[in-house]
Design a protein around this motif. Structure first.
Motif, mmCIF file in Angstrom:
data_model
loop_
_atom_site.group_PDB
_atom_site.id
_atom_site.type_symbol
_atom_site.label_atom_id
_atom_site.label_comp_id
_atom_site.label_asym_id
_atom_site.label_seq_id
_atom_site.Cartn_x
_atom_site.Cartn_y
_atom_site.Cartn_z
ATOM 1 N N SER A 71 37.569 22.573 52.196
ATOM 2 C CA SER A 71 38.431 21.416 51.203
ATOM 3 C C SER A 71 39.826 22.159 51.400
ATOM 4 O O SER A 71 39.680 23.632 51.861
ATOM 5 N N LEU A 108 32.630 24.113 52.012
ATOM 6 C CA LEU A 108 32.562 23.403 50.137
ATOM 7 C C LEU A 108 30.754 23.495 50.742
ATOM 8 O O LEU A 108 30.097 23.847 49.786
ATOM 9 N N ASN A 109 30.242 23.788 51.828
ATOM 10 C CA ASN A 109 28.656 24.112 51.908
ATOM 11 C C ASN A 109 28.940 25.036 53.014
ATOM 12 O O ASN A 109 29.395 25.907 53.843
ATOM 13 N N ASN A 110 27.095 25.193 52.741
ATOM 14 C CA ASN A 110 27.254 26.989 53.754
ATOM 15 C C ASN A 110 27.502 26.399 55.475
ATOM 16 O O ASN A 110 26.598 24.963 55.442
ATOM 17 N N CYS A 111 27.601 26.928 56.322
ATOM 18 C CA CYS A 111 27.870 26.092 57.477
ATOM 19 C C CYS A 111 27.799 27.440 58.373
ATOM 20 O O CYS A 111 28.110 28.538 58.396
ATOM 21 N N SER A 133 27.875 32.599 60.021
ATOM 22 C CA SER A 133 27.265 31.601 59.321
ATOM 23 C C SER A 133 28.073 32.106 58.052
ATOM 24 O O SER A 133 28.203 33.222 57.381
ATOM 25 N N GLN A 176 34.220 18.338 57.244
ATOM 26 C CA GLN A 176 33.395 18.358 56.129
ATOM 27 C C GLN A 176 32.630 19.489 55.512
ATOM 28 O O GLN A 176 32.412 18.714 54.518
ATOM 29 N N ASN A 177 32.889 20.035 56.082
ATOM 30 C CA ASN A 177 33.163 21.364 55.853
ATOM 31 C C ASN A 177 33.961 22.691 54.742
ATOM 32 O O ASN A 177 33.844 23.466 54.813
ATOM 33 N N LYS A 203 29.394 31.167 54.239
ATOM 34 C CA LYS A 203 29.163 30.874 52.655
ATOM 35 C C LYS A 203 29.214 29.803 51.766
ATOM 36 O O LYS A 203 30.583 30.066 52.219
ATOM 37 N N GLU A 204 29.002 29.289 51.090
ATOM 38 C CA GLU A 204 29.955 27.719 50.246
ATOM 39 C C GLU A 204 30.834 28.906 49.069
ATOM 40 O O GLU A 204 30.656 29.937 48.621
ATOM 41 N N ASN A 205 31.908 28.062 49.331
ATOM 42 C CA ASN A 205 32.862 28.814 48.310
ATOM 43 C C ASN A 205 34.351 30.389 49.145
ATOM 44 O O ASN A 205 34.556 30.772 48.111
#
Length: 108
Positions: free
Chosen positions: A99, A38-41, A56, A96-97, A58-60
């Motif tokens: 889906s 969901l978010n960069n994490c 690291s 939380q990162n 990346k989103e998506n």
């Protein structure tokens, strides 16, 4: 000589590492096999916030969900991401990162 100094330095660092508090990790079978970041994490070595970061994300980014754990009331997922090099491509992310993708979804 240089190697000896480096070795001594590493020994000193390991001797000064503080003892970890008692940690309880409870594992659960994940409900889903696929997910989307969901978010960069960060991708962690273990399901702890002070764990070394392996990568690291990346989103998506689409990932495979391999395991789920709860540590100190926080949910984590052990994931595998596609990597041509197969280096630092498995690790833990905070819930939380992530889906979830239904297996019969067109998002796959």
């Amino acid at each position: 000589m240089l190697v000896t100094k480096q070795n001594d330095s590493l020994k000193n660092k390991t001797l000064t590492v503080k003892k970890a508090e008692s940690i309880n990790i409870t594992y659960y079978a994940p409900k889903y096999k696929l997910g989307l970041i969901l978010n960069n994490c960060s991708l962690y070595l273990s399901p702890l916030e002070d764990s070394p970061v392996l990568n690291s994300l990346k989103e998506n980014t689409k990932v495979y969900i391999l395991d789920r754990a709860e540590v100190n009331s926080n949910a984590w997922f052990y994931i595998n991401l596609y990597s041509e090099e197969n280096v630092n491509n498995k690790g833990w992310i905070k819930d939380q990162n992530l889906s979830f993708i239904e297996e019969n979804s067109e998002d796959i």
